[in-house]
Scaffold this active site. Structure first.
Site, PDB file in Angstrom:
ATOM      1  CE1 TYR A 142      -2.939   3.127   0.669  1.00  0.00           C
ATOM      2  CE2 TYR A 142      -3.574   2.178   2.776  1.00  0.00           C
ATOM      3  CZ  TYR A 142      -3.697   3.167   1.825  1.00  0.00           C
ATOM      4  OH  TYR A 142      -4.589   4.200   2.036  1.00  0.00           O
ATOM      5  CE  LYS A 172      -5.843   2.403  -1.452  1.00  0.00           C
ATOM      6  NZ  LYS A 172      -6.309   2.846  -0.140  1.00  0.00           N
TER       7      LYS A 172
END
Length: 308
Positions: A142, A172
């Protein structure tokens, strides 16, 4: 064993519903799942991330939320990705083991941001120690440098990462650096990795350079319209896709000027869906009544191409 369905399209960064006194409100999640699936046509979720106030929750609360999303999403959601990042390695590992035990569809980790990794090797070493606790679960990095302050480029991170983290599945990517994203996708010639974009107001640009989909807070309440943008882009009908992106941007530009964060997102989701999302947890404070009135009026004034 059934082959894993590719994670693509929209992923709602879920909000953590809270009671008026600030406790997590688990009973609301069943209604929340049905709303996402039936009203927004969103069947993937990212739990306990930034929008979900994950770093403001206790480990026990994060486990309870993960369990509830898995339970209520069974046979309704395609993917439940659990964010297991924390400021210390043991908590990340504990959350990763828990996510594996409840058979989550994937786990994701932010870079720790108090004592920060300063180079690729330090970051990968940290991520590897987390991923190894869930050796059967797809792993996502992330990347959110605006909040972590860790600006190690993802393009650099990808080199050799599969050898060190066999479960590495993708990123992400919550940054505005489309050059970095494009270089990642250019390197991903075999398509083995998934790149999910996290800046909702720039999604169309990310799609143009090859993003597989998106993780974002607006897909909780603008998922249907954003799905229509994805369909237009795929046709391709770029003019229509642009129209949807411009209108999303018009709303976000308006609310950002008012002051827009997790607390305000909770307020917008509450008035759009009718599901009480409750207040945020301190140090965040509730959206003002003035914000709610102005944001609702702005959203109601937007005429989408589908006539809504």
């Amino acid at each position: 064993m059934t082959p894993r369905k590719k994670l693509e399209g929209l992923v709602a960064a879920t909000i953590t519903p809270m009671t008026p006194d600030g406790q997590i409100n688990l009973p609301v999640i069943r209604q929340y799942v049905d709303y996402l699936v039936n009203e927004q046509n969103v069947k993937n979720v990212f739990v306990n991330g930034t929008t979900g106030e994950g770093l403001s929750l206790s480990i026990q609360e994060r486990k309870q939320l993960a369990e509830e999303w898995m339970c209520q999403g069974k046979d309704k959601l395609d993917h439940v990705i659990i964010h297991v990042g924390a400021l210390n390695l043991p908590e990340c590992q504990e959350l990763a083991r828990h996510a594996a035990a409840i058979r989550a569809g994937g786990i994701a980790v932010i870079a720790p941001f108090f004592f920060k990794p300063t180079n690729k090797d330090e970051l990968v070493a940290f991520l590897q120690k987390v991923a190894s606790e869930a050796p059967e679960v797809p792993f996502y990095y992330y990347h959110i440098p605006p909040l972590t302050g860790v600006k190690i480029r993802v393009e650099e991170l990808l080199d050799g990462i599969k050898a060190q983290i066999p479960t590495f599945q993708g990123v992400k990517f919550s940054d505005t650096d489309l050059l970095d994203l494009a270089q990642c996708i250019n390197k991903n010639e075999t398509g083995e990795f998934e790149f999910l974009y996290g800046v909702d107001e720039q999604l169309l640009g990310a799609l143009a350079v090859g993003a597989n989909g998106a993780v974002g807070s607006t897909y909780n309440y603008l998922g249907r319209q954003t799905n229509l943008m994805l369909q237009a882009f795929a046709k391709p009908d770029l003019a229509l896709a642009q129209k949807y992106q411009f209108l999303t941007g018009e709303f976000l530009n308006f609310v950002i000027k008012l002051g827009f964060g997790v607390a305000q997102t909770k307020a917008v989701m509450t008035f759009v869906s009718g599901i009480p999302m409750g207040p945020p947890r301190l140090p965040l404070v509730d959206a003002s009544s003035e914000f709610i009135v102005k944001a609702k009026a702005k959203l109601d004034s937007i005429v989408w191409p589908d006539g809504d």
